[in-house]
Scaffold this motif. Structure first.
Motif, PDB file in Angstrom:
ATOM      1  N   PHE A 171       0.840  -1.189   0.000  1.00  0.00           N
ATOM      2  CA  PHE A 171       0.000   0.000   0.000  1.00  0.00           C
ATOM      3  C   PHE A 171       0.877   1.240   0.000  1.00  0.00           C
ATOM      4  N   LYS A 172       0.311   2.330  -0.497  1.00  0.00           N
ATOM      5  CA  LYS A 172       0.931   3.649  -0.375  1.00  0.00           C
ATOM      6  C   LYS A 172      -0.009   4.503   0.456  1.00  0.00           C
ATOM      7  N   ILE A 173       0.551   5.239   1.404  1.00  0.00           N
ATOM      8  CA  ILE A 173      -0.261   6.124   2.222  1.00  0.00           C
ATOM      9  C   ILE A 173       0.297   7.538   2.153  1.00  0.00           C
ATOM     10  N   ASN A 174      -0.579   8.477   1.813  1.00  0.00           N
ATOM     11  CA  ASN A 174      -0.248   9.908   1.792  1.00  0.00           C
ATOM     12  C   ASN A 174      -1.063  10.574   2.880  1.00  0.00           C
ATOM     13  N   THR A 214       8.344  -4.067   4.696  1.00  0.00           N
ATOM     14  CA  THR A 214       9.028  -2.845   5.113  1.00  0.00           C
ATOM     15  C   THR A 214       8.080  -1.659   5.020  1.00  0.00           C
ATOM     16  N   VAL A 215       8.401  -0.640   5.793  1.00  0.00           N
ATOM     17  CA  VAL A 215       7.714   0.646   5.710  1.00  0.00           C
ATOM     18  C   VAL A 215       8.780   1.652   5.319  1.00  0.00           C
ATOM     19  N   ILE A 216       8.572   2.319   4.169  1.00  0.00           N
ATOM     20  CA  ILE A 216       9.571   3.225   3.619  1.00  0.00           C
ATOM     21  C   ILE A 216       8.956   4.605   3.463  1.00  0.00           C
ATOM     22  N   LYS A 217       9.598   5.614   4.033  1.00  0.00           N
ATOM     23  CA  LYS A 217       9.142   6.990   3.827  1.00  0.00           C
ATOM     24  C   LYS A 217       9.716   7.442   2.494  1.00  0.00           C
ATOM     25  N   LYS A 248       8.007  13.544   1.774  1.00  0.00           N
ATOM     26  CA  LYS A 248       7.760  14.209   3.048  1.00  0.00           C
ATOM     27  C   LYS A 248       6.466  13.746   3.698  1.00  0.00           C
ATOM     28  N   LEU A 249       5.421  13.550   2.943  1.00  0.00           N
ATOM     29  CA  LEU A 249       4.119  13.166   3.497  1.00  0.00           C
ATOM     30  C   LEU A 249       3.615  11.857   2.889  1.00  0.00           C
ATOM     31  N   GLU A 250       4.531  10.900   2.675  1.00  0.00           N
ATOM     32  CA  GLU A 250       4.146   9.656   2.014  1.00  0.00           C
ATOM     33  C   GLU A 250       4.978   8.476   2.519  1.00  0.00           C
ATOM     34  N   TYR A 251       4.308   7.346   2.677  1.00  0.00           N
ATOM     35  CA  TYR A 251       4.964   6.079   3.004  1.00  0.00           C
ATOM     36  C   TYR A 251       4.536   5.020   2.007  1.00  0.00           C
ATOM     37  N   VAL A 252       5.430   4.077   1.731  1.00  0.00           N
ATOM     38  CA  VAL A 252       5.072   2.846   1.030  1.00  0.00           C
ATOM     39  C   VAL A 252       5.203   1.720   2.039  1.00  0.00           C
ATOM     40  N   ILE A 253       4.144   0.942   2.135  1.00  0.00           N
ATOM     41  CA  ILE A 253       4.086  -0.217   3.027  1.00  0.00           C
ATOM     42  C   ILE A 253       4.191  -1.418   2.097  1.00  0.00           C
TER      43      ILE A 253
END
Length: 129
Positions: free
Chosen positions: A61-64, A81-84, A87-92
């Motif tokens: 998933f991608k979360i903004n 993994t959880v990767i930032k 600035k306002l986004e992560y990829v899970i």
């Protein structure tokens, strides 16, 4: 739990319209490339969603989010993994278990980037302060 809290929870579930599991639901279906918005910018409560396992087994998933002061809390299982990524986004990426906490005062977009329909199982949701 008092009646006012029950009413708030019932309204949250009724109006949420989220594909993630709501209170009392145990499965979560997320279509390919589906994006879901949780806007809690004017809310006095936060929400938490989690699933114990998925089909397929590993999901991405991608979360903004819009407010740097209320980053989502992301907890994963033993895989992935959880990767930032901004600035306002992560990829899970490649996770087998996931819990997301969205804090009051923020807006969050969650996108299924697995490449296929995701079904979360043994899911739950709740309200946070």
């Amino acid at each position: 739990m008092n009646s006012k809290k029950r009413l708030v929870i019932a309204m949250l579930v009724f109006y949420s319209g989220w594909s993630c599991a709501g209170l009392g639901e145990k499965n979560w279906r997320f279509e390919v490339d589906e994006v879901d918005l949780r806007d809690l910018t004017n809310s006095s409560i936060g929400v938490e969603y989690g699933c114990e396992f998925f089909t397929p087994k590993l999901v991405t998933f991608k979360i903004n989010y819009t407010n740097p002061d209320v980053e989502p809390v992301i907890k994963i299982g033993n895989t992935g993994t959880v990767i930032k990524t901004a600035k306002l986004e992560y990829v899970i990426d490649g996770v087998d278990r996931l819990t997301l906490t969205y804090k009051k005062g923020g807006a969050y977009n969650l996108k299924n980037e697995t490449g296929e329909v995701v079904v979360g199982q043994n899911c739950d949701a709740g309200v946070t302060g």
